[in-house]
Motif scaffolding. Structure first.
Motif, PDB file in Angstrom:
ATOM      1  N   VAL A  13       0.672  -1.166   0.007  1.00 60.63           N
ATOM      2  CA  VAL A  13      -0.067   0.069   0.112  1.00 60.63           C
ATOM      3  C   VAL A  13       0.968   1.354  -0.029  1.00 60.63           C
ATOM      4  CG1 VAL A  13      -1.615   1.453   1.303  1.00 60.63           C
ATOM      5  CG2 VAL A  13      -2.052  -1.130   0.869  1.00 60.63           C
ATOM      6  N   LEU A  14       2.039   1.139   0.676  1.00 59.93           N
ATOM      7  CA  LEU A  14       2.877   2.370   0.826  1.00 59.93           C
ATOM      8  C   LEU A  14       3.677   2.419  -0.129  1.00 59.93           C
ATOM      9  CD1 LEU A  14       3.563   2.487   4.892  1.00 59.93           C
ATOM     10  CD2 LEU A  14       1.808   3.872   3.339  1.00 59.93           C
ATOM     11  N   GLY A  15       3.813   1.591  -1.139  1.00 58.55           N
ATOM     12  CA  GLY A  15       4.875   1.601  -2.185  1.00 58.55           C
ATOM     13  C   GLY A  15       6.113   1.255  -1.456  1.00 58.55           C
ATOM     14  N   ILE A  16       6.228   0.574  -0.561  1.00 54.95           N
ATOM     15  CA  ILE A  16       7.689  -0.080   0.018  1.00 54.95           C
ATOM     16  C   ILE A  16       7.897  -1.370  -0.503  1.00 54.95           C
ATOM     17  CG2 ILE A  16       9.201  -0.278   1.780  1.00 54.95           C
ATOM     18  CD1 ILE A  16       7.161   1.757   3.220  1.00 54.95           C
ATOM     19  N   THR A  17       9.089  -1.796  -1.035  1.00 58.75           N
ATOM     20  CA  THR A  17       9.227  -3.133  -1.266  1.00 58.75           C
ATOM     21  C   THR A  17      10.120  -3.751  -0.283  1.00 58.75           C
ATOM     22  OG1 THR A  17      11.473  -2.593  -2.297  1.00 58.75           O
ATOM     23  CG2 THR A  17       9.443  -2.357  -3.709  1.00 58.75           C
ATOM     24  N   LEU A 280       6.082  15.400   4.776  1.00 56.46           N
ATOM     25  CA  LEU A 280       6.315  14.600   5.808  1.00 56.46           C
ATOM     26  C   LEU A 280       5.946  13.071   5.273  1.00 56.46           C
ATOM     27  CD1 LEU A 280       4.350  16.865   8.517  1.00 56.46           C
ATOM     28  CD2 LEU A 280       6.969  16.275   8.408  1.00 56.46           C
ATOM     29  N   ALA A 281       6.307  12.461   6.287  1.00 60.93           N
ATOM     30  CA  ALA A 281       6.394  10.882   5.978  1.00 60.93           C
ATOM     31  C   ALA A 281       4.931  10.348   5.530  1.00 60.93           C
ATOM     32  CB  ALA A 281       6.713   9.869   7.039  1.00 60.93           C
ATOM     33  N   THR A 282       4.708   9.424   4.581  1.00 63.08           N
ATOM     34  CA  THR A 282       3.740   8.754   3.926  1.00 63.08           C
ATOM     35  C   THR A 282       3.015   8.116   5.012  1.00 63.08           C
ATOM     36  OG1 THR A 282       4.945   6.974   3.595  1.00 63.08           O
ATOM     37  CG2 THR A 282       4.418   8.523   1.674  1.00 63.08           C
ATOM     38  N   HIS A 307       6.743  10.715  -2.910  1.00 61.78           N
ATOM     39  CA  HIS A 307       7.721  10.320  -2.263  1.00 61.78           C
ATOM     40  C   HIS A 307       8.715   9.689  -2.819  1.00 61.78           C
ATOM     41  CE1 HIS A 307       7.265  12.118   2.123  1.00 61.78           C
ATOM     42  NE2 HIS A 307       6.252  12.629   1.232  1.00 61.78           N
ATOM     43  N   ARG A 308       8.226   8.612  -3.739  1.00 63.51           N
ATOM     44  CA  ARG A 308       9.231   7.752  -4.490  1.00 63.51           C
ATOM     45  C   ARG A 308      10.164   8.617  -5.180  1.00 63.51           C
ATOM     46  NH1 ARG A 308       4.376   4.834  -6.307  1.00 63.51           N
ATOM     47  NH2 ARG A 308       3.982   2.785  -4.976  1.00 63.51           N
ATOM     48  N   ARG A 309       9.483   9.630  -6.038  1.00 66.18           N
ATOM     49  CA  ARG A 309      10.449  10.664  -6.733  1.00 66.18           C
ATOM     50  C   ARG A 309      11.257  11.381  -6.067  1.00 66.18           C
ATOM     51  NH1 ARG A 309       6.966  14.202  -8.653  1.00 66.18           N
ATOM     52  NH2 ARG A 309       5.089  13.303  -8.096  1.00 66.18           N
ATOM     53  N   LEU A 310      10.842  11.784  -4.775  1.00 63.57           N
ATOM     54  CA  LEU A 310      11.403  12.768  -3.776  1.00 63.57           C
ATOM     55  C   LEU A 310      12.718  12.034  -3.377  1.00 63.57           C
ATOM     56  CD1 LEU A 310      11.880  15.249  -1.728  1.00 63.57           C
ATOM     57  CD2 LEU A 310      10.550  13.796  -0.150  1.00 63.57           C
ATOM     58  N   HIS A 311      12.562  11.050  -2.847  1.00 65.33           N
ATOM     59  CA  HIS A 311      13.739   9.908  -2.468  1.00 65.33           C
ATOM     60  C   HIS A 311      14.760   9.803  -3.454  1.00 65.33           C
ATOM     61  CE1 HIS A 311      10.653   8.217   1.083  1.00 65.33           C
ATOM     62  NE2 HIS A 311      10.984   9.623   0.962  1.00 65.33           N
ATOM     63  N   ALA A 312      14.156   9.320  -4.789  1.00 68.85           N
ATOM     64  CA  ALA A 312      15.158   8.982  -5.960  1.00 68.85           C
ATOM     65  C   ALA A 312      15.983  10.314  -5.831  1.00 68.85           C
ATOM     66  CB  ALA A 312      14.453   8.694  -6.825  1.00 68.85           C
ATOM     67  N   ASP A 313      15.280  11.350  -6.043  1.00 63.87           N
ATOM     68  CA  ASP A 313      16.020  12.832  -6.438  1.00 63.87           C
ATOM     69  C   ASP A 313      16.942  13.366  -5.060  1.00 63.87           C
ATOM     70  OD1 ASP A 313      15.109  13.122  -8.924  1.00 63.87           O
ATOM     71  OD2 ASP A 313      13.462  14.557  -8.244  1.00 63.87           O
TER      72      ASP A 313
END
Length: 328
Positions: A13-17, A280-282, A307-313
């Motif tokens: 759900v949170l998009g975390i693998t 802020l955190a998901t 946040h996926r894009r934020l973290h990658a950048d």
């Protein structure tokens, strides 16, 4: 290691693998001549898959007390916003740790969700940057795994008041005086103190050990006229929420003014439809029920995807500039 079905479902759900993993552990910087005791959380690279854990009511995915993996690891220090806490960006911290960084986040004394005794005060504006230097000192000299840190690769991540904090740490000089434009009409306690004639009891702290900084929605920005930012020489990645989504005057919106004033062009990201708290955190469904003001985004804004894009950048930014700073 087999993850329980409910944890695996929540991760999806949170998009975390399950490839993302971070160890996490509490530490304390003891009180001393430099200031009061400081509580912190440290995320580290970890070889085990993440688990669901409760941290002051928030849901983290990490491994408590996981042995640190890796050597010569870069260090990122995190500064939270006003009335925030060291877990406010836990998903970003975990993503950085999974990418091979040590991440240390602190609770700024007197300006946290549980202790607002000095929120917005002049003393907090002065002492927040000192808190960050004390945090770096501790991670390099007092932390149990300090030998694993590369002291030449230290970065900073600051949000809102933490963005103000970061700008000072990397060389900005806040203009803290009576008659400061925009301060007379501000509700900040610091402005009222300045207008009454109170002055800072010590200079703000810069720290040249910080080689790159991610600054998000820095606040207050009116304490930084252009000439007071001229000494900033490290690379900055600057993020801004959308003023159209912050019509309520929420402090921390937005970064356009700082983008125009920095002496070296930053890596600037304007995020359409992002609210201030979108950084802020998901949030899990439980988080959303218990903290709707923090977890509610604009319609059609997907915080998990953002946040996926934020973290990658953010990871790419630190990696690039740490590699460049290491060149002879």
């Amino acid at each position: 290691m087999q993850l329980p079905a409910f944890v695996f479902a929540t991760l999806l759900v949170l998009g975390i693998t399950t490839a993302q993993a971070a160890g996490v552990r509490n530490f304390d910087i003891p009180a001393g001549p430099a200031g009061p005791a400081i509580r912190l959380l440290v995320w580290t690279p970890c070889a085990e898959p993440p688990r669901e854990m409760d941290a002051r009511g928030a849901t983290f995915f990490a491994v408590p007390a996981c042995p640190v993996t890796g050597e010569k690891l870069p260090l990122i220090v995190m500064s939270h916003g006003r009335r925030g806490w060291f877990g406010g960006h836990h998903d970003t911290a975990a993503a950085l740790a999974d990418a091979g960084f040590v991440v240390a986040a602190l609770n700024h004394p007197g300006d946290t969700m549980r202790d607002t005794s000095r929120t917005d005060s002049l003393s907090v504006l002065v002492e927040r940057p000192t808190d960050m230097s004390r945090l770096i000192d501790y991670m390099l000299d007092g932390w149990s795994d300090t030998s694993r840190i590369d002291p030449q690769r230290i970065g900073l991540y600051g949000f809102s008041f933490g963005g103000y904090t970061g700008l000072v740490v990397i060389g900005g000089d806040p203009d803290l005086r009576k008659g400061l434009p925009n301060c007379e009409t501000s509700s900040l306690r610091a402005c009222k103190q300045l207008e009454s004639g109170e002055l800072p009891d010590q200079p703000t702290t810069h720290d040249k050990r910080v080689k790159a900084a991610v600054i998000i929605d820095p606040y207050p920005v009116f304490v930084f006229p252009e000439e007071n930012l001229k000494a900033i020489a490290v690379p900055v990645q600057l993020w801004s929420s959308d003023p159209a989504q912050n019509a309520d005057g929420l402090s921390g919106c937005c970064a356009a003014a700082i983008n125009q004033r920095l002496p070296i062009k930053p890596d600037y990201h304007f995020v359409d439809n992002a609210r201030h708290f979108s950084f802020l955190a998901t949030c899990t469904p439980k988080d959303a029920r218990e903290a709707p003001a923090v977890c509610t985004d604009a319609p059609d804004f997907d915080r998990v995807d953002f946040h996926r894009r934020l973290h990658a950048d953010v990871v790419a930014f630190f990696r690039k500039h740490f590699a460049e700073s290491a060149k002879p």
